[in-house]
Structure formats: structure tokens, C-alpha cells
Scaffold this motif. Structure first.
Motif, PDB file in Angstrom:
ATOM      1  N   PHE A  67     -27.210 -40.430 -76.753  1.00 51.30           N
ATOM      2  CA  PHE A  67     -26.534 -41.631 -75.986  1.00 51.30           C
ATOM      3  C   PHE A  67     -27.771 -42.431 -75.553  1.00 51.30           C
ATOM      4  CE2 PHE A  67     -22.717 -39.529 -76.871  1.00 51.30           C
ATOM      5  CZ  PHE A  67     -21.887 -40.449 -76.714  1.00 51.30           C
ATOM      6  N   LEU A  68     -28.685 -41.819 -74.901  1.00 52.73           N
ATOM      7  CA  LEU A  68     -29.906 -42.413 -74.496  1.00 52.73           C
ATOM      8  C   LEU A  68     -30.798 -43.087 -75.627  1.00 52.73           C
ATOM      9  CD1 LEU A  68     -32.018 -42.814 -72.261  1.00 52.73           C
ATOM     10  CD2 LEU A  68     -33.181 -40.699 -72.647  1.00 52.73           C
ATOM     11  N   TYR A  69     -30.734 -42.231 -76.827  1.00 47.27           N
ATOM     12  CA  TYR A  69     -31.445 -42.676 -77.953  1.00 47.27           C
ATOM     13  C   TYR A  69     -30.851 -44.164 -78.422  1.00 47.27           C
ATOM     14  CZ  TYR A  69     -33.795 -38.459 -77.742  1.00 47.27           C
ATOM     15  OH  TYR A  69     -34.375 -37.276 -77.490  1.00 47.27           O
ATOM     16  N   ILE A  70     -29.700 -44.259 -78.510  1.00 45.58           N
ATOM     17  CA  ILE A  70     -28.735 -45.281 -78.967  1.00 45.58           C
ATOM     18  C   ILE A  70     -28.973 -46.566 -78.029  1.00 45.58           C
ATOM     19  CG2 ILE A  70     -26.373 -46.387 -79.214  1.00 45.58           C
ATOM     20  CD1 ILE A  70     -25.500 -43.354 -80.009  1.00 45.58           C
ATOM     21  N   TYR A  71     -29.091 -46.071 -76.639  1.00 45.74           N
ATOM     22  CA  TYR A  71     -29.475 -47.385 -75.701  1.00 45.74           C
ATOM     23  C   TYR A  71     -30.797 -47.928 -76.041  1.00 45.74           C
ATOM     24  CZ  TYR A  71     -30.768 -49.755 -71.433  1.00 45.74           C
ATOM     25  OH  TYR A  71     -31.512 -50.559 -70.576  1.00 45.74           O
ATOM     26  N   LEU A  72     -31.828 -46.763 -76.032  1.00 48.11           N
ATOM     27  CA  LEU A  72     -33.272 -47.477 -76.472  1.00 48.11           C
ATOM     28  C   LEU A  72     -33.116 -48.304 -77.716  1.00 48.11           C
ATOM     29  CD1 LEU A  72     -35.166 -44.161 -75.383  1.00 48.11           C
ATOM     30  CD2 LEU A  72     -35.059 -46.519 -74.137  1.00 48.11           C
ATOM     31  N   ALA A  73     -32.244 -47.848 -78.844  1.00 48.78           N
ATOM     32  CA  ALA A  73     -32.380 -48.524 -79.991  1.00 48.78           C
ATOM     33  C   ALA A  73     -31.827 -49.960 -79.729  1.00 48.78           C
ATOM     34  CB  ALA A  73     -31.514 -47.763 -81.020  1.00 48.78           C
ATOM     35  N   ALA A  74     -30.716 -50.282 -78.784  1.00 50.64           N
ATOM     36  CA  ALA A  74     -30.176 -51.522 -78.537  1.00 50.64           C
ATOM     37  C   ALA A  74     -31.179 -52.503 -77.875  1.00 50.64           C
ATOM     38  CB  ALA A  74     -29.067 -51.322 -77.672  1.00 50.64           C
ATOM     39  N   GLU A  75     -32.301 -51.625 -77.099  1.00 54.26           N
ATOM     40  CA  GLU A  75     -33.316 -52.391 -76.577  1.00 54.26           C
ATOM     41  C   GLU A  75     -34.381 -53.004 -77.412  1.00 54.26           C
ATOM     42  OE1 GLU A  75     -33.696 -53.478 -73.040  1.00 54.26           O
ATOM     43  OE2 GLU A  75     -31.657 -53.150 -73.310  1.00 54.26           O
ATOM     44  N   LEU A  76     -34.361 -52.216 -78.703  1.00 55.79           N
ATOM     45  CA  LEU A  76     -35.210 -52.664 -79.928  1.00 55.79           C
ATOM     46  C   LEU A  76     -34.804 -53.834 -80.639  1.00 55.79           C
ATOM     47  CD1 LEU A  76     -36.525 -49.169 -80.614  1.00 55.79           C
ATOM     48  CD2 LEU A  76     -37.926 -50.678 -79.295  1.00 55.79           C
ATOM     49  N   ARG A  77     -35.571 -54.308 -81.739  1.00 52.76           N
ATOM     50  CA  ARG A  77     -35.225 -55.267 -82.523  1.00 52.76           C
ATOM     51  C   ARG A  77     -35.334 -54.945 -84.046  1.00 52.76           C
ATOM     52  NH1 ARG A  77     -37.999 -60.549 -79.660  1.00 52.76           N
ATOM     53  NH2 ARG A  77     -37.248 -60.112 -77.627  1.00 52.76           N
ATOM     54  N   GLY A  78     -34.565 -55.721 -84.753  1.00 45.06           N
ATOM     55  CA  GLY A  78     -34.697 -55.311 -86.204  1.00 45.06           C
ATOM     56  C   GLY A  78     -34.601 -53.872 -86.782  1.00 45.06           C
ATOM     57  N   LYS A  79     -35.493 -53.728 -87.858  1.00 46.57           N
ATOM     58  CA  LYS A  79     -35.563 -52.385 -88.363  1.00 46.57           C
ATOM     59  C   LYS A  79     -35.715 -51.152 -87.502  1.00 46.57           C
ATOM     60  CE  LYS A  79     -36.972 -54.268 -92.895  1.00 46.57           C
ATOM     61  NZ  LYS A  79     -37.921 -53.910 -93.921  1.00 46.57           N
TER      62      LYS A  79
END
Length: 435
Positions: free
Chosen positions: A74-86
Motif C-alpha cells: 500500500f505504501l508502494y501504491i501511494y508512492l506510485a500515485a506521487e509519480l507521473r507517467g510510466k
């Protein structure tokens, strides 16, 4: 127990931020996986300690084991939401794949993922997240990445020191690296995940508090801007009343001039004419439109434009009554024309072109002016004030956008090398029926 309490507090704090943000019109749905991370971490901590020993629960059983294995995803999913694009979709897809594989292992007993392989996959996910954040466009993400790298380097440094002074001296700090080198990286990346989650949560809460304070300040400044516009309008109305009073007294002035002419008092006659000429210079009796509110505002800015040697042209075919609140109309026009006049006055041949007309139950407004210099924009392309004390300016444009939104429209801004144009179309309020 302390760690569980802290995690629960962070989970509840993030959910509170989510609720308050939704009430303010800014729902931060990406906080759900981050609050889920702290909540599941607290649940797994409770289940694998107190409940397990008190009730005889087996941490290797399906649900408890699955919660214990996936809470960091779930932490990784949040960090992914903070990133952009691919970067976003790559990290999110990998985290979801890890959740699926651990579910198959925990519930279906499918030997696709052994405990050791699962730990190394989770560690690999963390490494990927750190690398992606390191090359992120957001400065805060880069800071978190560097902080995690610093924590990892500190753990390796402690482990290196223990090679010479003995493991027992710095045992709690050296254990994560020792376990990872022994083939079990769970303790190492779990500690780094705790640090990352803590940094993300603090960042979210601090940014939310800061945005709420900024929003409150903006509302106060917008209110002050509205009050200032209303005061200027009242001053302009006073000028109109002065014009009406002067016209009413015109017969008296004519009679006084006749009397002075009969007396052949040339000195007093010239003095009287000079006083009248001065009063006439202060008045602007020109009518731009039938609507008294708009006409008063245009009269005021026409006089100011004349003083600053700026050409002021108006085309306003409006009825006497408009189904728009007077304070909103005053605030919009004063802010729009104030900005236009200030910009046009800085050009050699300053010019302002303003048009207003009714189109299908909308009040169409267009203001074009000359300008010189460089426009400043933020990362989203929104215009910023060019004044030195930026913290006390830039609210006029914000107020105009708020008024346009209130009347079902947007503020359209366009510009080229020397022309700046602002347009909007305010939906007219329905007429009140006589009861």
C-alpha cells in the motif's frame, strides 16, 4: 504497543486530512493507500504479538499472513500515485502483482512465491521506488529518496563498525543488514518502509496545514479586494452625484456670470470662470452604457486613463438592469480594469479595449490591453503576479476566477507579445417574479 499506537494515529490523521480536504473541495484520494499502509501495519503488529500469544493464532495462517506480507504494498501504491507517467503505472502494477502472488500463496496454497523470494521481491520493489523517486519531478519525492539512501548507508556503516567492535555493541542497528546479507531482507526493507511512510505522512499533514492557512489568507485577501472595489465604486458614485449637483446648479452659475458681466468686473469674472473650469475637469459626465453600475465604473477608469495618457475605448450595449449581484460585478470589473490600466500605463501607446454585451442569458465581458515585460507562470501554467511583494498581491486574478466560477463560467486569459486579453461570460441570474 507504542509502534502500533503511532501507526494508528498516523492512519487516523491521514483519514482526517482526506475528509477535511473533501469538504474543502480538494479530495486527496491518494491518501487512502497511505492510511491503509499504517492501518494494516498496526493490525499486523497486534495480530502477530498480543492476539497470537493470547488466542493461539498462527501468524502463518491465510489472512494474518497475507496482511503481514502486503501492508507495505500500500505504501508502494501511494508512492506510485506521487509519480507521473510510466513510472506511476509501472510501480503500481508491480505492487498489485506482488499482492496477487502473496494472495495465491496465502489462500490457495499455490507455491508460486516462497517466503524468501517474496521478501526479495518486496525489497526489489522498494529499490525501484527509491530510484524512481530519485528521478521524480517533485522535489519532496527526491528528498524522501535521498533520506532513505542516507538511512540505508547509516545501517551499513553501523554494520561495518560491528565487524571491528563486536556485534553485541550495536546489535539492534546492525541486525537488518546482517539478516539481509544472510538472505532475509525483510527486516531491512521493513525499516526503510517505516521511515518512508513516516516521511510521507508528515509531508502530507504539513502540506495540508500549510494549504489550509494559505487558503484562509487568500479568502481574507479576496474579501479585502471586494471591499476595496466596493469603496472605489462608492467613490465613483459620489463623483456622479457631484456631476448631477453641478448640472442642477448650472442655472445659478449662469446668473452669477451675467451679474459679473453687467458689473464689468473682469477680474472677478475670470476668477469665477477658472473655478468653474476646475470643477469641470474633476467631473466625467460621459455616458458609456445604460446600466448605472457599469457606467459609473467606466467613468472612473476613463478619467484615470486620461491622466495616465492611456487610450480607453468602451463598447457596452447593456440594459439598465442586470441579473448579477452589484458587488460581484464591481469586484470583477475593478480588478480587471485595474490590472489592465496598470499594464497599459507602462507602454508607450497604452490602450485598453473593453466590451460588454448580453448573449443568450450570458453577460459576455472582454478586456484587452497593451503590456510590456515578461509574464510569470507557475508549474501548472497559471499566471503569477510580477510585483516584488508577491505575498500581498495576485489575489485580484483569483477573485475574478472565483466570480466567474460562481456564475457558471471560467476566466479565459490569452496573450501575445504585446497584447493581454481577459474574457468571461457570466450567466445571468433568473429574474425575481413579483409576488
Amino acid at each position: 504497543m507504542t509502534a502500533v499506537t503511532v501507526r494508528l494515529m498516523f492512519a487516523l490523521s491521514l483519514l482526517l486530512v482526506l475528509v477535511l480536504g473533501a469538504q474543502a473541495g480538494q479530495p486527496l484520494w491518494k491518501l487512502l493507500p497511505l492510511s491503509g499502509y499504517f492501518l494494516l501495519a498496526a493490525v499486523s503488529g497486534v495480530c502477530n504479538t498480543f492476539l497470537e500469544s493470547a488466542s493461539g493464532l498462527n501468524a502463518d495462517s491465510g489472512l494474518l499472513n497475507w496482511v503481514y506480507l502486503i501492508h507495505m504494498d500500500f505504501l508502494y501504491i501511494y508512492l506510485a500515485a506521487e509519480l507521473r507517467g510510466k513510472k506511476r503505472w509501472g510501480l503500481a502494477a508491480t505492487a498489485l502483482l506482488h499482492i496477487l502472488l502473496t494472495a495465491l500463496r496465502s489462500f490457495a496454497a499455490v507455491p508460486l512465491l516462497t517466503e524468501k523470494v517474496g521478501d526479495w521481491l518486496g525489497f526489489s520493489l522498494l529499490v525501484v521506488a527509491i530510484v524512481l523517486m530519485l528521478f521524480s519531478h517533485e522535489e519532496m519525492q527526491r528528498r524522501i529518496s535521498w533520506c532513505l539512501c542516507a538511512v540505508a548507508a547509516f545501517l551499513f556503516l553501523i554494520w561495518g563498525v560491528t565487524r571491528y567492535v563486536g556485534v553485541e555493541v550495536l546489535y539492534p542497528f546492525s541486525n537488518p543488514v546482517t539478516s539481509m546479507l544472510g538472505g532475509y531482507p525483510h527486516a531491512f526493507y521493513a525499516l526503510l518502509c517505516n521511515v518512508a511512510g513516516l516521511l510521507c505522512a508528515v509531508q502530507v499533514v504539513v502540506e495540508f496545514v500549510r494549504s489550509m492557512l494559505l487558503r484562509q489568507r487568500q479568502m481574507q485577501m479576496m474579501e479585502i479586494s471586494s471591499q476595496t472595489a466596493q469603496e472605489k465604486y462608492e467613490q465613483a458614485q459620489a463623483s456622479v452625484r457631484q456631476t448631477a449637483s453641478f448640472r442642477h446648479e448650472w442655472k445659478n452659475h449662469i446668473a452669477a456670470l451675467h451679474l459679473l458681466a453687467q458689473r464689468q468686473d473682469q477680474t472677478e469674472l475670470r476668477n469665477y470662470l477658472d473655478r468653474l473650469d476646475g470643477e469641470l475637469e474633476q467631473l466625467s459626465p460621459r455616458n458609456f452604457t445604460a446600466n448605472p453600475t457599469v457606467n459609473t465604473i467606466f467613468q472612473r477608469f476613463a478619467a484615470q486613463a486620461k491622466k495616465k495618457d492611456v487610450t480607453f475605448r468602451v463598447s457596452a450595449v447593456l440594459p439598465e438592469m442586470l441579473q448579477i449581484r452589484e458587488d460581484d460585478l464591481c469586484s470583477l470589473l475593478f480588478n480587471m480594469l485595474d490590472n489592465a490600466l496598470e499594464a497599459a500605463a507602462q507602454t508607450e501607446q497604452g490602450e485598453i479595449l473593453c466590451s460588454m454585451q448580453i448573449r443568450r442569458q450570458y453577460l459576455a465581458i472582454r478586456c484587452e490591453n497593451t503590456y510590456s515585460g515578461t509574464l510569470r507562470t507557475d508549474k501548472n501554467g497559471e499566471l503569477l503576479t510580477t510585483k516584488n511583494d508577491a505575498s500581498d498581491h495576485g489575489f485580484g486574478l483569483m477573485k475574478m476566477r472565483a466570480i466567474a466560477k460562481k456564475y457558471g463560467s471560467v476566466l479565459d486569459i490569452s496573450y501575445d507579445e504585446n497584447r493581454f486579453t481577459v474574457m468571461t461570460a457570466l450567466k445571468l441570474l433568473p429574474e425575481k417574479k413579483n409576488q
